[in-house]
Design a protein around this motif. Structure first.
Motif, PDB file in Angstrom:
ATOM      1  N   ASN A  34       0.673  -1.011  -0.060  1.00 31.88           N
ATOM      2  CA  ASN A  34      -0.052  -0.011   0.035  1.00 31.88           C
ATOM      3  C   ASN A  34       0.762   1.255   0.156  1.00 31.88           C
ATOM      4  O   ASN A  34       0.492   2.281   0.459  1.00 31.88           O
ATOM      5  CB  ASN A  34      -1.014   0.104   1.018  1.00 31.88           C
ATOM      6  N   GLN A 107      -7.364  -5.863  11.225  1.00 35.93           N
ATOM      7  CA  GLN A 107      -6.482  -4.571  11.021  1.00 35.93           C
ATOM      8  C   GLN A 107      -5.107  -5.101  10.708  1.00 35.93           C
ATOM      9  O   GLN A 107      -4.870  -6.209  10.950  1.00 35.93           O
ATOM     10  CB  GLN A 107      -6.463  -3.825  12.486  1.00 35.93           C
ATOM     11  N   PHE A 108      -4.348  -3.991  10.719  1.00 36.55           N
ATOM     12  CA  PHE A 108      -2.724  -4.352  10.421  1.00 36.55           C
ATOM     13  C   PHE A 108      -2.183  -5.330  11.721  1.00 36.55           C
ATOM     14  O   PHE A 108      -2.807  -5.175  12.789  1.00 36.55           O
ATOM     15  CB  PHE A 108      -1.988  -3.011  10.776  1.00 36.55           C
ATOM     16  N   ASN A 152      -6.725  -0.971   7.777  1.00 43.07           N
ATOM     17  CA  ASN A 152      -5.872  -1.744   6.849  1.00 43.07           C
ATOM     18  C   ASN A 152      -6.076  -3.293   7.436  1.00 43.07           C
ATOM     19  O   ASN A 152      -5.978  -3.449   8.834  1.00 43.07           O
ATOM     20  CB  ASN A 152      -4.181  -1.766   7.045  1.00 43.07           C
ATOM     21  N   PRO A 153      -7.007  -4.066   6.733  1.00 41.25           N
ATOM     22  CA  PRO A 153      -7.163  -4.112   5.365  1.00 41.25           C
ATOM     23  C   PRO A 153      -8.231  -3.701   4.698  1.00 41.25           C
ATOM     24  O   PRO A 153      -8.676  -3.878   3.470  1.00 41.25           O
ATOM     25  CB  PRO A 153      -6.881  -5.531   4.908  1.00 41.25           C
ATOM     26  N   SER A 155      -9.897  -0.984   4.647  1.00 42.02           N
ATOM     27  CA  SER A 155     -10.452   0.513   4.093  1.00 42.02           C
ATOM     28  C   SER A 155     -11.509   1.226   4.638  1.00 42.02           C
ATOM     29  O   SER A 155     -11.582   2.279   4.255  1.00 42.02           O
ATOM     30  CB  SER A 155     -10.475   0.514   2.639  1.00 42.02           C
ATOM     31  N   PHE A 179      -2.884   5.520   7.596  1.00 43.09           N
ATOM     32  CA  PHE A 179      -3.479   5.947   6.298  1.00 43.09           C
ATOM     33  C   PHE A 179      -4.460   7.036   6.241  1.00 43.09           C
ATOM     34  O   PHE A 179      -5.209   7.464   5.215  1.00 43.09           O
ATOM     35  CB  PHE A 179      -4.209   4.590   5.614  1.00 43.09           C
ATOM     36  N   LYS A 206       3.431   5.312   3.727  1.00 42.23           N
ATOM     37  CA  LYS A 206       2.509   5.066   2.389  1.00 42.23           C
ATOM     38  C   LYS A 206       2.523   6.268   1.586  1.00 42.23           C
ATOM     39  O   LYS A 206       2.805   5.847   0.272  1.00 42.23           O
ATOM     40  CB  LYS A 206       1.414   4.733   3.205  1.00 42.23           C
ATOM     41  N   CYS A 292     -10.744  -3.919  -0.149  1.00 40.29           N
ATOM     42  CA  CYS A 292     -10.919  -5.141   0.464  1.00 40.29           C
ATOM     43  C   CYS A 292     -12.127  -5.799  -0.020  1.00 40.29           C
ATOM     44  O   CYS A 292     -13.039  -5.296  -0.209  1.00 40.29           O
ATOM     45  CB  CYS A 292     -11.057  -5.103   1.986  1.00 40.29           C
ATOM     46  N   ARG A 327      -6.726  -8.276  -0.643  1.00 38.93           N
ATOM     47  CA  ARG A 327      -6.740  -6.715  -0.534  1.00 38.93           C
ATOM     48  C   ARG A 327      -5.729  -6.249  -1.631  1.00 38.93           C
ATOM     49  O   ARG A 327      -4.908  -6.781  -2.033  1.00 38.93           O
ATOM     50  CB  ARG A 327      -5.708  -6.305   0.525  1.00 38.93           C
TER      51      ARG A 327
END
Length: 348
Positions: A34, A107-108, A152-153, A155, A179, A206, A292, A327
């Motif tokens: 990303n 999430q991350f 993430n992921p 959005s 993000f 990013k 996603c 993703r």
């Protein structure tokens, strides 16, 4: 198409250390990572080259820290510069002593990985339909909550009011806003308001294409920032990274990022509409630089796309998703057209 529920059959424990960069290979068009394509921009690359002349001296974070504080309207004692947001997760895991840590998924995965590596037990709260946050989903007893926004992921951009509603006495809420600069004007950011007990993490990776430089920062209560600084290795952020942080916090750079976010958002929405028209479920209201989507046999589709020279990010390594999720990073119209053409070749 009716949106599917994210909960389903039992799936193997996800690999929290799997990240998009491992999907990319020689000769593959990159839809897995990303990071904004074509970055860093020439003006920033020139500053980084010039910064190399100063690397004989130990790095001095003062100017960059002040620039971040001004950018978000914070006191400089509320700012800690870090080697990317990933370092911040590790510092928080080492400094905090939660009795009931909660990570809101999908999430991350690094926040949970860092907590577990530091010996903390973690409860996962998996969001329901369309991955929309309901603060009531988080147990009252949680004294540490970690959440991404935009996430993430998926959005998904959670309302600032919903995220702020997680805060309460005796609880630390960590919001990963890596993000957030994908959202023009950043209306849902908590960086400039910081309710009591809220910590915000930001990254330059990013939007500015600085993954290899490692540049990010923490915004939080001064007392906690001081504890994190004590746990941080000396000179953790390099001189070139400090130059980048200072430059990217300037008003002109913020305006440039905002203009990019507007253009990217329009192309993202077009790509989402194209995928939806093909009968795919795309997580609605995407606001970051990726989509996603749920695709039957997503892992098989991913492998077939690789044969056609395209790398996408598998979704099964994110808690709360599974083997039918992908993703996809948003690129320019021509690159996105090539992805759509490859999917059409696969009957999608």
């Amino acid at each position: 198409m009716t949106p599917p529920e994210p909960h389903g059959a039992t799936v193997p424990e996800p690999d929290l250390r799997h990240h998009g960069d491992t999907e990319v290979g020689a000769g593959l068009a990159d839809f897995a990572v990303n990071v904004r394509a074509g970055t860093p921009p020439p003006w920033l690359a020139a500053l980084l080259r010039d910064a190399v002349a100063d690397v004989a001296a130990y790095p001095d974070p003062a100017a960059a820290r002040l620039a971040v504080a001004r950018r978000h309207g914070r006191a400089d004692g509320e700012v800690l510069l870090t080697a990317g947001a990933a370092e911040a997760f590790v510092l928080l895991a080492r400094v905090l002593e939660p009795q009931h840590a909660v990570v809101v998924h999908p999430q991350f995965t690094e926040p949970e990985a860092a907590l577990r590596a530091a010996g903390h037990r973690v409860e996962r709260v998996v969001l329901g339909k369309d991955f929309v946050l309901d603060p009531a989903d988080v147990p009252d007893a949680a004294d540490l909550v970690m959440i991404g926004n935009p996430t993430n992921p998926t959005s998904v951009l959670h309302p600032a009011s919903a995220v702020a509603a997680l805060a309460r006495p005796g609880r630390t809420v960590v919001v990963d806003e890596a993000f957030m600069d994908c959202v023009p004007g950043e209306p849902e950011s908590l960086a400039g308001r910081l309710p009591a007990g809220v910590v915000v993490l930001r990254s330059l990776t990013k939007t500015w294409g600085l993954a290899g430089l490692r540049a990010g920062y923490v915004l939080g209560p001064a007392a906690l920032v001081a504890r994190l600084a004590e746990a941080q290795p000396l000179w953790a952020v390099s001189t070139p990274a400090l130059v980048a942080i200072e430059a990217c916090s300037a008003p002109a750079a913020v305006a440039e990022a905002d203009a990019w976010a507007a253009g990217m958002g329009a192309e993202r929405d077009r790509l989402a509409a194209e995928l939806t028209a093909r009968g795919l479920y795309v997580v609605p209201e995407a606001r970051a630089s990726f989509l996603c989507l749920r695709v039957p046999d997503a892992l098989g589709i991913r492998a077939l796309l690789r044969q056609r020279g395209i790398a996408v990010r598998r979704g099964d390594t994110f808690p709360g998703l599974g083997p039918d999720w992908l993703r996809v990073a948003v690129r320019d119209r021509a690159a996105n057209g090539a992805l759509l053409a490859a999917l059409a070749d696969l009957g999608i």
